[in-house]
Design an enzyme around this catalytic site. Structure first.
Site, PDB file in Angstrom:
ATOM      1  N   SER A  52       4.823   0.689   9.817  1.00 49.59           N
ATOM      2  CA  SER A  52       5.853   0.928   8.683  1.00 49.59           C
ATOM      3  C   SER A  52       6.819   2.012   9.052  1.00 49.59           C
ATOM      4  O   SER A  52       7.777   2.034   8.422  1.00 49.59           O
ATOM      5  CB  SER A  52       4.849   1.364   7.485  1.00 49.59           C
ATOM      6  OG  SER A  52       4.241   0.234   7.123  1.00 49.59           O
ATOM      7  N   GLU A 103       0.957  -1.079   0.014  1.00 46.53           N
ATOM      8  CA  GLU A 103       0.059   0.041  -0.124  1.00 46.53           C
ATOM      9  C   GLU A 103       0.783   1.374  -0.162  1.00 46.53           C
ATOM     10  O   GLU A 103       1.749   1.306   1.019  1.00 46.53           O
ATOM     11  CB  GLU A 103      -0.805  -0.023   1.286  1.00 46.53           C
ATOM     12  CG  GLU A 103      -1.788   1.135   1.270  1.00 46.53           C
ATOM     13  CD  GLU A 103      -3.047   0.876   0.338  1.00 46.53           C
ATOM     14  OE1 GLU A 103      -3.605   1.831  -0.140  1.00 46.53           O
ATOM     15  OE2 GLU A 103      -3.053  -0.330  -0.369  1.00 46.53           O
ATOM     16  N   CYS A 145      -5.523   4.588   4.986  1.00 49.26           N
ATOM     17  CA  CYS A 145      -5.173   3.329   4.404  1.00 49.26           C
ATOM     18  C   CYS A 145      -6.081   2.589   3.775  1.00 49.26           C
ATOM     19  O   CYS A 145      -7.439   2.657   4.319  1.00 49.26           O
ATOM     20  CB  CYS A 145      -4.272   2.879   5.413  1.00 49.26           C
ATOM     21  SG  CYS A 145      -3.615   1.016   4.603  1.00 49.26           S
ATOM     22  N   ARG A 199       0.609  -5.407  11.361  1.00 47.73           N
ATOM     23  CA  ARG A 199       1.955  -5.078  10.728  1.00 47.73           C
ATOM     24  C   ARG A 199       2.653  -4.741  11.971  1.00 47.73           C
ATOM     25  O   ARG A 199       3.877  -4.797  11.646  1.00 47.73           O
ATOM     26  CB  ARG A 199       1.693  -3.815   9.992  1.00 47.73           C
ATOM     27  CG  ARG A 199       1.168  -4.150   8.336  1.00 47.73           C
ATOM     28  CD  ARG A 199       1.241  -2.615   7.719  1.00 47.73           C
ATOM     29  NE  ARG A 199       1.022  -3.161   6.320  1.00 47.73           N
ATOM     30  CZ  ARG A 199      -0.217  -3.217   5.856  1.00 47.73           C
ATOM     31  NH1 ARG A 199      -1.173  -2.874   6.312  1.00 47.73           N
ATOM     32  NH2 ARG A 199      -0.615  -3.785   4.568  1.00 47.73           N
ATOM     33  N   CYS A 241      -5.452  -1.313   6.747  1.00 51.77           N
ATOM     34  CA  CYS A 241      -5.420  -1.556   7.974  1.00 51.77           C
ATOM     35  C   CYS A 241      -6.650  -0.470   8.403  1.00 51.77           C
ATOM     36  O   CYS A 241      -5.934   0.422   9.456  1.00 51.77           O
ATOM     37  CB  CYS A 241      -4.245  -1.594   8.732  1.00 51.77           C
ATOM     38  SG  CYS A 241      -3.126  -0.472   8.103  1.00 51.77           S
ATOM     39  N   CYS A 284       3.429  -0.882   4.549  1.00 48.38           N
ATOM     40  CA  CYS A 284       2.318  -0.114   4.306  1.00 48.38           C
ATOM     41  C   CYS A 284       2.701   1.358   4.438  1.00 48.38           C
ATOM     42  O   CYS A 284       2.608   1.946   5.408  1.00 48.38           O
ATOM     43  CB  CYS A 284       1.176  -0.556   5.003  1.00 48.38           C
ATOM     44  SG  CYS A 284      -0.514   0.424   4.959  1.00 48.38           S
ATOM     45  N   CYS A 298      -1.740   5.865   3.387  1.00 49.70           N
ATOM     46  CA  CYS A 298      -2.337   6.911   2.544  1.00 49.70           C
ATOM     47  C   CYS A 298      -2.721   7.017   1.097  1.00 49.70           C
ATOM     48  O   CYS A 298      -3.587   7.757   0.733  1.00 49.70           O
ATOM     49  CB  CYS A 298      -1.458   8.362   2.883  1.00 49.70           C
ATOM     50  SG  CYS A 298      -0.403   8.667   1.501  1.00 49.70           S
ATOM     51  N   HIS A 358      -6.506   1.704  12.902  1.00 48.25           N
ATOM     52  CA  HIS A 358      -6.143   3.099  12.976  1.00 48.25           C
ATOM     53  C   HIS A 358      -7.381   3.558  13.867  1.00 48.25           C
ATOM     54  O   HIS A 358      -7.388   4.428  14.857  1.00 48.25           O
ATOM     55  CB  HIS A 358      -5.988   4.003  11.752  1.00 48.25           C
ATOM     56  CG  HIS A 358      -4.719   3.684  11.177  1.00 48.25           C
ATOM     57  ND1 HIS A 358      -3.459   4.247  11.826  1.00 48.25           N
ATOM     58  CD2 HIS A 358      -4.194   3.302  10.056  1.00 48.25           C
ATOM     59  CE1 HIS A 358      -2.410   4.067  10.887  1.00 48.25           C
ATOM     60  NE2 HIS A 358      -2.937   3.320  10.021  1.00 48.25           N
TER      61      HIS A 358
END
Lengths: 564, 164
Positions: free
Chosen positions: A499, A25, A72, A476, A75, A543, A546, A79
């Site tokens: 990430s 992503e 995203c 992640r 996921c 990832c 955005c 968030h």
């Protein structure tokens, strides 16, 4: 188990750039310097600016989750959860048991979904040459499938032949689509699975497509909708429908099907493929690990969350599994020295974080990423499945210990082999199996608890001024959202995402991020097709949240479709 | 099966945090505010594309995707193309997304049910800066995009009735 193959290596010396890294992503660019066939230095560069912090300022803290979920396409829930938890913390509300269980169940579904998709659809093509499956003998493959996944009937010679035919038709139309995203396929010497294993893995790739739909559907039952769940609210959850017998029965049956696939197919496939790539147990390792913990039984404070989590929280330094430290949330900070932000904001704790962009240029090794560089007590920390497995193993968590020991025995590799790309990929499977084994118990606990008392949300009041942190161990890795509230509005909001921990740039001291460290020493067989870089980078499940999802046609053909 | 029993999905996709990037989602929101739909029609905010959209796609027989499209024309230009054209015109290997709409449709096909798909897209003006509002140029053109989507819907066998 298969013989270990030697890792092929070239004599190439020079720079290599993989840009963009696909099957992730967002937009990630990896630059390396190769010396005599091995990576000598590496730079990880995120090419998308995520300015969520800016857009959230001045808004109602309760709205944060609706914005952060949109960061995203993958996921979204984690968030939403981290944002909700950070406001829970700031307003000092202790959520009801039902809400805690419901949030945990949706997280468990997210694990099942993400890890299945990651292994089969995002990562497998780094190891499995789909086009090579066309050369397989379906009869031989069927026999082999019996030994690889004996609990899985249906891998008959006929069905494998059917998969081969389907694949052939796809290749012949030149519309490989999803497979061409693996642009290194076709006669690459770093791929060394027998064609029969390639065929079995491809058949399971297709089956996993069905399964991930079921996992996502399960998530939507409790989450209200998917993507972008709508059921978390500050103080608990809002989806009362999810407590009905029908909804839970439906959720249970979908989940059972997915869990069966995990046990009967995913784990056997993982072991089979890993058996052929054991050399990757010595490539791609990092040094320090951190987890915030997940599936807590007490959510009253972030500290209790970490103490009571089924997936344990903690810190391991210098690969020392004999010593696990508690996470000190005050010791987290972010550097921007090598990022595209205004200088001078290094070492800021997330509560005081500043997001002030200052782009220089693409080929600037002094400033080369939109990511900040999070550090813990001065160290880069790997977060994610491998960190969680090490922490659980070091703490002697019985479920983890049992399955990790079984995997090590089956592959006949020592525990140190887990500090690697292979270990990271295995860890993802291991924890998926552990979640799968727990799901029924968790669903039953929730059904029993909500049948007795259907309280789903606790009362609270928005303080004029406060601060809070929401911790989450997303599939992640360790995720944290940090909020400062002033005049009942968001004064500062910072996201420190998995990430950025794993794939950020160098810290202010010039030290490498985990992925930059992991890439050092990687052998490169063919500099034109450096699949080895993808293997390690994808193992982190990057990832670059955005995603700007505009459809972008490559040719001018589009113009003829213009209607107005 | 008659046309009117075809299950139709109107799927708005895009990231609403990036101004015109979210035009597809905004279009669906506007349709939901202003129209009632026959039972065979589902409207959905698909957010950012991904494999999570496979279930709703496979549940439908016909899909009208609303999205931002970079076609190289003036901002506000509206494009129409079908799934097959989409496949021809895209360069997969440069896709920045984990799996974009075309990939998702191919996945649906591999699993056995790919809905017939038409894309109604609009050229964005600003899709790089963070804003939850559409730019004026694109907002002004939104009614035209909705008209085309509704015409498409009527031809596919769906009924939209303006709210009182």
């Amino acid at each position: 188990m298969a013989e270990t193959n030697p890792t092929p290596q070239s004599t190439f010396t020079g720079p290599l750039v993989v840009d963009p890294i696909t099957r992730i992503e967002g937009h990630l660019r990896i630059m390396v310097e190769v010396e005599n066939g091995k990576v000598k230095d590496a730079w990880s560069s995120s090419q998308l600016f995520r300015g969520l912090e800016i857009i959230l300022k001045g808004r109602d803290p309760r709205d944060a989750q609706h914005f952060t979920q949109r960061a995203c396409g993958v996921c979204t829930y984690v968030h939403g959860l981290a944002s909700t938890r950070c406001v829970d913390d700031a307003v000092k509300v202790n959520i009801p048991a039902n809400a805690r269980m419901m949030r945990n169940l949706v997280m468990a579904s997210q694990y099942l979904h993400d890890h299945l998709v990651h292994f089969y659809h995002l990562h497998a093509l780094d190891w499995v040459d789909v086009t090579n499956a066309l050369k397989a003998d379906p009869v031989k493959a069927a026999k082999l499938a019996e030994t690889i996944a004996p609990a899985r009937p249906g891998n008959s010679a006929e069905s494998l032949k059917a998969v081969q035919d389907k694949l052939k038709a796809f290749v012949e139309t030149g519309q490989l689509g999803i497979f061409t995203n693996a642009y290194f396929l076709g006669g690459h010497k770093a791929y060394y699975l027998p064609p029969e294993v390639d065929l079995i893995a491809t058949a399971h790739y297709l089956e996993a497509l069905h399964m991930q739909v079921k996992a996502a559907s399960a998530m939507a039952i409790l989450g209200g909708k998917n993507p972008h769940t709508q059921f978390t609210v500050v103080g608990g959850c809002s989806n009362y429908n999810a407590m009905s017998k029908d909804a839970l029965a439906n959720y249970l049956s979908l989940t059972q099907e997915v869990c069966k696939f995990v046990n009967d197919v995913y784990i056997p496939d993982l072991l089979a493929v890993a058996g052929f790539y054991k050399d990757w147990g010595g490539i791609g390792g990092c040094t320090n690990y951190m987890a915030f913990g997940e599936f807590a039984t007490d959510e009253s404070t972030p500290e209790k969350h970490m103490e009571s989590s089924f997936f344990p929280a903690g810190v391991i330094m210098n690969r020392d599994l004999g010593k696990v430290d508690k996470v000190d949330l005050g010791a987290i900070y972010e550097d921007v020295k090598y990022s595209w932000y205004k200088p001078g904001a290094d070492g800021l704790h997330p509560y005081d974080g500043v997001t002030d962009p200052k782009y220089t240029k693409l080929d600037d090794k002094d400033h080369y990423s939109w990511m900040k560089a999070p550090r813990y007590k001065g160290k880069a920390m790997e977060v994610g499945p491998l960190a969680r497995c090490f922490l659980a193993y070091a703490k002697g968590q019985p479920e983890f210990k049992k399955i990790i020991d079984t995997v090590l025995t089956k592959l006949s590799v020592p525990a140190t082999a887990l500090h690697s790309t292979l270990g990271r990929t295995a860890a993802r499977g291991i924890e998926t199996a552990i979640v799968a084994a727990k799901m029924e118990t968790w669903i039953k606990e929730f059904a029993d608890s909500s049948a007795k008392d259907n309280t789903l949300c606790a009362k609270w009041e928005m303080p004029g001024e406060s601060k809070g942190v929401g911790l989450c161990d997303a599939p992640r890795g360790a995720l944290s959202h940090w909020i400062r509230i002033k005049d009942k509005k968001i004064d500062n909001f910072q996201l420190v995402v998995p990430s950025t921990w794993n794939l950020g740039p160098r810290g202010a001291a010039g030290d490498k991020s985990p992925v930059e460290e992991a890439l050092i020493g990687t052998p490169i067989a063919d500099p034109k097709r450096p699949v080895e870089i993808l293997r390690t980078v994808h193992a982190f499940d990057p990832c670059i949240a955005c995603g700007v999802h505009v459809i972008e046609p490559e040719t001018n053909e589009i113009l003829k479709f213009k209607v107005v | 099966m008659t046309d009117s029993s075809r299950k139709i999905l109107i799927l708005g996709v895009g990231n609403i945090l990036y101004a015109d990037e979210g035009v597809g989602v905004r279009a669906v929101e506007r349709l939901l505010e202003t129209y009632d739909f026959s039972d065979n029609v589902t409207l959905m905010d698909g957010g950012n594309l991904g494999m999570r959209l496979m279930q709703p796609l496979m549940d439908s027989d016909y899909c009208i995707v609303l999205d931002a499209v970079l076609g190289g024309d003036q901002p506000g230009t509206i494009y129409r193309f079908t799934g097959d054209d989409l496949r021809k015109s895209l360069a997969f290997k440069d896709s920045m997304h984990q799996s974009d709409l075309v990939d998702t449709l191919i996945y649906c096909e591999l699993v056995g049910k790919r809905p017939e798909t038409v894309v109604i897209g609009m050229e964005p003006y600003d899709f790089k800066n963070m804003s939850i509002e559409l730019t004026d140029i694109v907002a002004d053109r939104l009614p035209a995009m909705l008209d085309i989507a509704l015409k498409e819907l009527a031809e596919a066998g769906g009924i939209a009735t303006p709210k009182a």
